[in-house]
Write a protein that holds these residues in place. Sequence first.
Motif, PDB file in Angstrom:
ATOM      1  N   LYS A  33      -6.456   0.047  -7.397  1.00 33.32           N
ATOM      2  CA  LYS A  33      -5.257   0.762  -6.980  1.00 33.32           C
ATOM      3  C   LYS A  33      -4.531   1.372  -8.184  1.00 33.32           C
ATOM      4  O   LYS A  33      -4.917   1.156  -9.335  1.00 33.32           O
ATOM      5  CB  LYS A  33      -4.321  -0.167  -6.207  1.00 33.32           C
ATOM      6  N   SER A  34      -3.462   2.116  -7.888  1.00 34.54           N
ATOM      7  CA  SER A  34      -2.757   2.879  -8.918  1.00 34.54           C
ATOM      8  C   SER A  34      -1.545   2.173  -9.493  1.00 34.54           C
ATOM      9  O   SER A  34      -0.898   2.700 -10.399  1.00 34.54           O
ATOM     10  CB  SER A  34      -2.328   4.233  -8.337  1.00 34.54           C
ATOM     11  N   LEU A  57      -5.682   2.645 -12.104  1.00 33.40           N
ATOM     12  CA  LEU A  57      -6.725   3.033 -11.162  1.00 33.40           C
ATOM     13  C   LEU A  57      -8.080   3.125 -11.865  1.00 33.40           C
ATOM     14  O   LEU A  57      -8.297   3.983 -12.717  1.00 33.40           O
ATOM     15  CB  LEU A  57      -6.382   4.370 -10.509  1.00 33.40           C
ATOM     16  N   ASP A  89      -1.895  -3.872  -0.821  1.00 33.97           N
ATOM     17  CA  ASP A  89      -2.673  -3.969   0.409  1.00 33.97           C
ATOM     18  C   ASP A  89      -1.724  -3.773   1.587  1.00 33.97           C
ATOM     19  O   ASP A  89      -0.700  -3.106   1.451  1.00 33.97           O
ATOM     20  CB  ASP A  89      -3.433  -5.299   0.486  1.00 33.97           C
ATOM     21  N   ASN A 121       0.827  -1.211   0.000  1.00 37.38           N
ATOM     22  CA  ASN A 121       0.000   0.000   0.000  1.00 37.38           C
ATOM     23  C   ASN A 121       0.859   1.258   0.000  1.00 37.38           C
ATOM     24  O   ASN A 121       0.495   2.270  -0.620  1.00 37.38           O
ATOM     25  CB  ASN A 121      -0.920   0.019   1.220  1.00 37.38           C
ATOM     26  N   HIS A 131       1.067   6.801  -6.804  1.00 39.69           N
ATOM     27  CA  HIS A 131      -0.080   7.664  -7.068  1.00 39.69           C
ATOM     28  C   HIS A 131       0.296   9.136  -6.902  1.00 39.69           C
ATOM     29  O   HIS A 131       0.026   9.958  -7.785  1.00 39.69           O
ATOM     30  CB  HIS A 131      -1.236   7.325  -6.124  1.00 39.69           C
ATOM     31  N   ASN A 177       1.927   1.874  -3.455  1.00 41.31           N
ATOM     32  CA  ASN A 177       0.799   2.447  -4.189  1.00 41.31           C
ATOM     33  C   ASN A 177       0.688   3.953  -3.945  1.00 41.31           C
ATOM     34  O   ASN A 177       0.481   4.737  -4.884  1.00 41.31           O
ATOM     35  CB  ASN A 177      -0.494   1.754  -3.764  1.00 41.31           C
ATOM     36  N   THR A 178       0.856   4.361  -2.689  1.00 46.59           N
ATOM     37  CA  THR A 178       0.778   5.783  -2.356  1.00 46.59           C
ATOM     38  C   THR A 178       1.897   6.565  -3.030  1.00 46.59           C
ATOM     39  O   THR A 178       1.667   7.651  -3.594  1.00 46.59           O
ATOM     40  CB  THR A 178       0.847   5.981  -0.834  1.00 46.59           C
TER      41      THR A 178
END
Length: 287
Positions: free
Chosen positions: A106-107, A99, A122, A79, A86, A82-83
Amino acid sequence: MSILSRNDICWCGSGKKYKKCHMEQDIFISNIEQKVGYKIPRDIMKTEEQIDGIRKSCKLTHEILDMVGERIKVGVTTNEINTWVHEYTVEHNAYPAPLGYGGFPKSVCTSINDVICHGIPDDTVLKDGDIVNVDVTCILDGYYGDANRMFIMGEASKEAIDLVRVSKECLDLGIQQVKPYNTLGDIGNAIQQHAESLGYSVVYDYGGHGVGLEFHEEPFVPHIGKKGEGTILLPNMTFTIEPMINIGSPEADVLEDDWTAVTIDGSLSSQWEHTIRVTETGYEILT
């Protein structure tokens, strides 16, 4: 495509006269079509303006993967990856293509160990010895750039390290087959021969794809094949090569989330990807 005379403006949008642009290539392709018995679509070839836009998007994708490479380590969650992806994408006036694509939540895709592709970020924590694929596609000014890389966490097993190395070799060997009038079969054959000669298998349920104006375009790019078979490569085609190489069976199973593809026997899988442009004499790695 309508029949053009020598002095008409070329169909590709370049603004040049047909005789100074695609006429010679079209004659060559027409001769090939008579031999193979099917029509080769000209619209899979991009204009120079489109290539420029795709190249810029691919450059951003490359930069995003560099950024991930600087930060990723044991103890990070997918996760968090992913942040990072993004936020970096949006900060650079682009959009993460995964996305919302087909409902993907998710991105970025993060695929660990026995996950072949399309892993969903995740709260999973990366552990010492994991191998993880990070797959990034961004949309910049309407153009797509797609690439992925493998990352080895801490001290991995020799088995895992060798797999990651061989999968990168497969990508490189596939790319070396890219030049005008070769075929997708030449690419797949080079990948398959190398992987299988070393005791690995090549995933056949998934492959590369045309990319640039859309996330997934024609043609499908298989990573197995026979020399001289399949779609003929033409200048200014853009597509991905992204071989997925397994230690065990080549077969895949999709989990209940309808996205995550895993090896059917739980064996390790590794993948590398670039977006490639066919040039007049060979290839350009856009990512």
